[in-house]
Write an enzyme that holds these catalytic residues in place. Structure first.
Site, short mmCIF file in Angstrom:
data_model
loop_
_atom_site.label_atom_id
_atom_site.label_comp_id
_atom_site.label_asym_id
_atom_site.label_seq_id
_atom_site.Cartn_x
_atom_site.Cartn_y
_atom_site.Cartn_z
N HIS A 120 -12.65 -11.70 -4.75
CA HIS A 120 -13.04 -10.23 -5.10
C HIS A 120 -14.44 -10.23 -5.81
O HIS A 120 -15.07 -8.92 -5.83
CB HIS A 120 -12.15 -9.45 -4.82
CG HIS A 120 -10.85 -9.30 -3.93
ND1 HIS A 120 -10.15 -10.05 -4.43
CD2 HIS A 120 -10.53 -8.48 -2.74
CE1 HIS A 120 -9.56 -9.54 -3.03
NE2 HIS A 120 -9.80 -8.42 -3.19
N ARG A 142 0.80 -0.93 0.12
CA ARG A 142 0.26 -0.07 -0.03
C ARG A 142 0.94 1.43 0.11
O ARG A 142 0.06 2.13 -0.20
CB ARG A 142 -0.72 0.17 1.16
CG ARG A 142 -1.84 -1.16 1.56
CD ARG A 142 -2.53 -1.87 0.02
NE ARG A 142 -3.77 -2.45 0.11
CZ ARG A 142 -4.28 -3.16 -0.88
NH1 ARG A 142 -3.73 -2.53 -2.22
NH2 ARG A 142 -5.52 -3.74 -0.60
N HIS A 166 -4.85 -17.21 2.36
CA HIS A 166 -6.56 -17.21 3.30
C HIS A 166 -6.50 -18.89 3.18
O HIS A 166 -6.26 -20.18 2.74
CB HIS A 166 -6.58 -17.07 1.97
CG HIS A 166 -6.90 -15.95 1.16
ND1 HIS A 166 -5.66 -15.47 0.55
CD2 HIS A 166 -6.85 -14.28 2.07
CE1 HIS A 166 -5.27 -14.21 0.58
NE2 HIS A 166 -6.31 -13.16 1.19
N ASP A 187 -12.61 -12.43 6.28
CA ASP A 187 -11.74 -11.40 4.88
C ASP A 187 -13.05 -10.37 4.59
O ASP A 187 -14.19 -10.85 5.26
CB ASP A 187 -11.77 -12.03 3.57
CG ASP A 187 -11.02 -11.73 2.53
OD1 ASP A 187 -10.38 -10.47 3.01
OD2 ASP A 187 -9.87 -12.42 1.69
N ARG A 191 2.35 -13.99 -5.00
CA ARG A 191 1.95 -13.60 -3.75
C ARG A 191 1.88 -14.76 -2.42
O ARG A 191 2.70 -14.49 -1.82
CB ARG A 191 0.64 -12.82 -3.52
CG ARG A 191 -0.35 -11.55 -4.20
CD ARG A 191 -1.88 -11.55 -3.76
NE ARG A 191 -1.86 -11.68 -2.47
CZ ARG A 191 -3.07 -11.60 -2.24
NH1 ARG A 191 -4.14 -12.05 -2.81
NH2 ARG A 191 -3.50 -11.39 -1.04
#
Length: 350
Positions: free
Chosen positions: A188, A78, A176, A257, A145
């Site tokens: 998402h 971020r 996850h 999540d 990732r």
């Protein structure tokens, strides 16, 4: 123990803030009794001075609240400017492992230390890392990732990364659970379904959660449905979360999540989703990028104080850093930091 007890009233909701400074509505939400955490995003960042002022303001509005961020490295980082080190995607460490195991272990610790030390210097308490998903080469959202395809390699590199986080005074969060790497769909925007059976998932994808043991501070379940195990996504599944708690002996925090993701829509409204996640065994639920839904959640979720809620609050409070923090200037003269930073920069080519 005293610090944990003092913050043991933290609520089960983690939400975000709109911009780079707090609005009156942000403060109202942060001060709500159900709020226990704040998650930051790239939109909340201009530079280090502004970020530090923002985290100070959040802690002033709600002393002891947990401030978190998704700051893994690679495409999920971020804060990227004004001195923040460019962090590698975790696959880089897996590729290094294939060339030189011991160098990869050392580099993973360096990455964890730099990641955590820079965040803590700006007032951030926790990063949602490491990703423990396996790199099957299929998932559109996980991809690089993930550390590696081999769960043993994932475990060792994650343990080394967690060691670096801990050296800077930061806890960790594996995600996850039990594994998002096998399915192509992105939770998402879709509801991923993994058709494998329990035995295969436990022996492969979920194994790092068991093997990491006490080294794992927190876990975030996947918004993935495993229909041969349970009809509900893992984060809303009593069966999956009891496997984590009972069979694997996990004692840390379980985060849902983001309840605003498409993968959470099977639970109904955001309030229904929060109730389902908390009932299944989550300690804290996330609601992100949706202020109206955050208000709906805070207004509609009714919680009664019980032994279970007190235990959840204490677990959440235990994630708060327990060691003094170095500010940015002091960090630069800590001999560990420049050495670790140089190691990270070699990985990224920066």
């Amino acid at each position: 123990m005293n610090a944990i007890a003092a913050n043991a009233s933290l609520g089960p909701v983690m939400l975000d803030v709109v911009g780079t400074t707090l609005t009156d509505d942000d403060i109202r939400r942060i001060q709500h009794p159900l709020t226990g955490g704040v998650i930051l995003f790239a939109r909340n960042y201009q530079n280090r001075k502004q970020l530090t002022a923002l985290t100070d303001a959040i802690h002033t509005a709600r002393p002891g609240v947990l401030i978190a961020v998704d700051h893994e490295g690679g495409r999920v980082q971020r804060f990227k400017s004004d001195g923040f080190t460019k962090l590698p995607a975790m696959r880089k460490l897996g590729e290094m492992w294939d060339r030189n195991v011991l160098e990869a272990i050392k580099a993973a610790t360096d990455v964890g230390f730099v990641l955590a030390a820079e965040l803590r210097a700006c007032g951030v308490d926790l990063s949602f890392t490491p990703v423990l998903d396996l790199d099957y080469g299929e998932s559109s959202v996980i991809g690089d990732r993930a550390f590696h395809r081999d769960p043993r390699v994932v475990t060792v590199l994650a343990k080394s990364l967690n060691h670096g986080l801990a050296l800077a005074g930061m806890a960790n969060c594996g995600k996850h659970f039990p594994g998002h790497g096998f399915v192509q769909a992105d939770s998402h925007i879709a509801i991923p379904v993994d058709e494998r059976g329990l035995k295969e998932i436990l022996s492969e994808d979920a194994a790092p959660y068991d093997w990491l043991g006490l080294g794992l501070s927190a876990v975030m379940p996947a918004h993935v449905i495993y229909p041969k195990v349970d009809k509900n996504p893992a984060g809303f599944s009593k069966k999956w979360l009891s496997i984590l708690r009972r069979d694997m002996g996990f004692q840390g925090v379980i985060f849902s999540d983001d309840l605003s993701m498409e993968g959470a829509s099977v639970a109904g409204s955001v309030v229904d989703g929060a109730r389902a996640a908390l009932s299944a065994g989550c300690d804290m639920v996330l609601i992100c990028n949706a202020p109206a839904k955050a208000d709906e959640l805070l207004g509609g979720l009714k919680m009664k104080m019980s032994a279970a809620t007190r235990e959840s609050s204490a677990r959440i409070a235990a994630l708060l850093p327990q060691t003094p923090v170095l500010d940015w200037d002091d960090l630069q003269i800590d001999l560990r930091y420049p050495a670790a930073k140089q190691s990270v920069q070699l990985l990224t080519g920066a």
